[in-house]
Every structure is written in C-alpha cells, then in structure tokens.
Design a protein around this motif. Structure first.
Motif, PDB file in Angstrom:
ATOM      1  N   UNK A   1       0.817  -1.219   0.000  1.00  0.00           N
ATOM      2  CA  UNK A   1       0.000   0.000   0.000  1.00  0.00           C
ATOM      3  C   UNK A   1       0.845   1.260   0.000  1.00  0.00           C
ATOM      4  N   UNK A   2       1.966   1.229   0.687  1.00  0.00           N
ATOM      5  CA  UNK A   2       2.882   2.373   0.715  1.00  0.00           C
ATOM      6  C   UNK A   2       3.483   2.607  -0.666  1.00  0.00           C
ATOM      7  N   UNK A   3       3.864   1.515  -1.334  1.00  0.00           N
ATOM      8  CA  UNK A   3       4.423   1.629  -2.683  1.00  0.00           C
ATOM      9  C   UNK A   3       3.380   2.230  -3.619  1.00  0.00           C
ATOM     10  N   UNK A   4       2.152   1.736  -3.546  1.00  0.00           N
ATOM     11  CA  UNK A   4       1.086   2.257  -4.418  1.00  0.00           C
ATOM     12  C   UNK A   4       0.865   3.736  -4.166  1.00  0.00           C
ATOM     13  N   UNK A   5       0.833   4.121  -2.923  1.00  0.00           N
ATOM     14  CA  UNK A   5       0.613   5.518  -2.555  1.00  0.00           C
ATOM     15  C   UNK A   5       1.767   6.401  -3.045  1.00  0.00           C
ATOM     16  N   UNK A   6       3.008   5.962  -2.795  1.00  0.00           N
ATOM     17  CA  UNK A   6       4.178   6.739  -3.231  1.00  0.00           C
ATOM     18  C   UNK A   6       4.232   6.851  -4.754  1.00  0.00           C
ATOM     19  N   UNK A   7       3.923   5.754  -5.434  1.00  0.00           N
ATOM     20  CA  UNK A   7       3.954   5.759  -6.897  1.00  0.00           C
ATOM     21  C   UNK A   7       2.912   6.729  -7.449  1.00  0.00           C
ATOM     22  N   UNK A   8       1.725   6.706  -6.880  1.00  0.00           N
ATOM     23  CA  UNK A   8       0.670   7.620  -7.322  1.00  0.00           C
ATOM     24  C   UNK A   8       1.098   9.070  -7.112  1.00  0.00           C
ATOM     25  N   UNK A   9       1.616   9.364  -5.919  1.00  0.00           N
ATOM     26  CA  UNK A   9       2.058  10.723  -5.607  1.00  0.00           C
ATOM     27  C   UNK A   9       3.208  11.145  -6.517  1.00  0.00           C
ATOM     28  N   UNK A  10       4.163  10.243  -6.733  1.00  0.00           N
ATOM     29  CA  UNK A  10       5.318  10.555  -7.580  1.00  0.00           C
ATOM     30  C   UNK A  10       4.889  10.834  -9.012  1.00  0.00           C
ATOM     31  N   UNK A  11       3.951  10.037  -9.523  1.00  0.00           N
ATOM     32  CA  UNK A  11       3.455  10.272 -10.887  1.00  0.00           C
ATOM     33  C   UNK A  11       2.790  11.635 -10.993  1.00  0.00           C
ATOM     34  N   UNK A  12       1.992  11.976  -9.990  1.00  0.00           N
ATOM     35  CA  UNK A  12       1.310  13.273 -10.005  1.00  0.00           C
ATOM     36  C   UNK A  12       2.313  14.422  -9.975  1.00  0.00           C
ATOM     37  N   UNK A  13       3.312  14.337  -9.098  1.00  0.00           N
ATOM     38  CA  UNK A  13       4.313  15.401  -8.999  1.00  0.00           C
ATOM     39  C   UNK A  13       5.126  15.501 -10.289  1.00  0.00           C
ATOM     40  N   UNK A  14       5.464  14.341 -10.859  1.00  0.00           N
ATOM     41  CA  UNK A  14       6.216  14.337 -12.114  1.00  0.00           C
ATOM     42  C   UNK A  14       5.408  15.020 -13.205  1.00  0.00           C
ATOM     43  N   UNK A  15       4.125  14.659 -13.295  1.00  0.00           N
ATOM     44  CA  UNK A  15       3.252  15.226 -14.319  1.00  0.00           C
ATOM     45  C   UNK A  15       3.151  16.748 -14.156  1.00  0.00           C
ATOM     46  N   UNK A  16       3.026  17.212 -12.921  1.00  0.00           N
ATOM     47  CA  UNK A  16       2.922  18.649 -12.667  1.00  0.00           C
ATOM     48  C   UNK A  16       4.191  19.392 -13.085  1.00  0.00           C
ATOM     49  N   UNK A  17       5.355  18.781 -12.824  1.00  0.00           N
ATOM     50  CA  UNK A  17       6.632  19.425 -13.139  1.00  0.00           C
ATOM     51  C   UNK A  17       7.060  19.281 -14.581  1.00  0.00           C
ATOM     52  N   UNK A  18       6.576  18.246 -15.250  1.00  0.00           N
ATOM     53  CA  UNK A  18       6.965  17.988 -16.626  1.00  0.00           C
ATOM     54  C   UNK A  18       6.289  18.973 -17.528  1.00  0.00           C
TER      55      UNK A  18
END
Length: 155
Positions: free
Chosen positions: A138-155
């Motif tokens: 669950x932690x991996x899923x949560x971190x991955x979701x958050x990381x994808x969102x932050x990446x998308x915002x910065x890209x």
C-alpha cells in the motif's frame, strides 16, 4: 469503352490487392489507388507495349506506395541538432526525451525519484518494489501515485 478502361478493368483486382497488401490503412490505400489510376491515365500514351500494362501499372502502384512511406518517415525524423542535445530513450510507455525527464526528476524528492526509477526504468512490479524497499504494498502504491502526479505537474 476505351483501351485504357478495358485494361484497368482487367487488372483492377491485382492492382488493388497489391496496394492493400502494402498499405494497411484503408483510407490511405484508397487514396493511393486513386493516385495510381490518375497517374496511369495521364501517362498511358507513353506506354509503348500495351501487353506490358500490368507490370507497368504495378510499378506505378509500387512507386506511389514508396512515396507514401517516405512521407510517413518524414514525420518521424528529428533534426540532427536536437539529437545532439537530447537523448531519446525507449521505455514501457513509449519514447521519451531523456533531458526533459532528467530535469523533471531533479525537481522531485528522493522517495519519488526512487519509486519512479524502480517502476519505469527497472520495470519492477509494485510487489517487487515493496519487497526491495521493505515497505508495505500500500505504501508503494501511494508513493507511486504521488510521484506520478508530482512528475506530471513538473513535466
């Protein structure tokens, strides 16, 4: 019926089969066929031996198909200057410019970089990442979701 029309009607199936075998997009194949017929009609008076009509018109069709592929290839070309500035990498989600990706990753925190690296570049499953990092799935899923969102915002 003119001589040209008779010859076209005799060879129509062969010509259409040839073009459709080469070009998979139906609409594009129809456009190419139309161009073949127009070109053949315009240049028919240049054909000296009417008995070689079939190879002649097939060669026109081949040239039109080659032109089609050349045009498609131009859309995929990149200027040499751009290739020198950025690397293009292939991943599970297609081709990406490495320079832009690296710049965006630098803006993220350590945990986000790590999870994206393991998931996209190492192509590890979420279960494998959880095992490697020693954290719950669950932690991996949560971190991955958050990381994808932050990446998308910065890209």
């Amino acid at each position: 019926m003119s001589e040209f029309e008779k010859l076209i009607s005799q060879e129509r199936i062969s010509i259409e089969r040839f073009v459709r075998f080469k070009i998979f997009v139906k609409e594009d194949a129809e456009d190419i066929l139309q161009n073949v017929y127009i070109t053949a009609m315009q240049k028919f008076d240049q054909l000296k031996n009417k008995e070689s009509f079939k190879p002649w018109i097939i060669s026109i069709a081949r040239n039109k198909c080659n032109d089609y592929f050349r045009e498609k290839a131009k859309l995929l070309e990149l200027p040499v200057e751009e290739l020198l500035e950025t690397k293009i990498i292939a991943g599970r989600h297609g081709f990406t410019e490495m320079q832009s990706v690296q710049e965006t990753l630098e803006k993220l925190g350590g945990k986000e970089k790590q999870i994206l690296y393991l998931y996209f570049w190492k192509e590890m499953s979420q279960e494998q990442i959880a095992e490697k990092l020693g954290v719950p799935l669950g932690t991996v899923k949560s971190r991955l979701h958050t990381a994808k969102q932050k990446f998308k915002e910065n890209y």
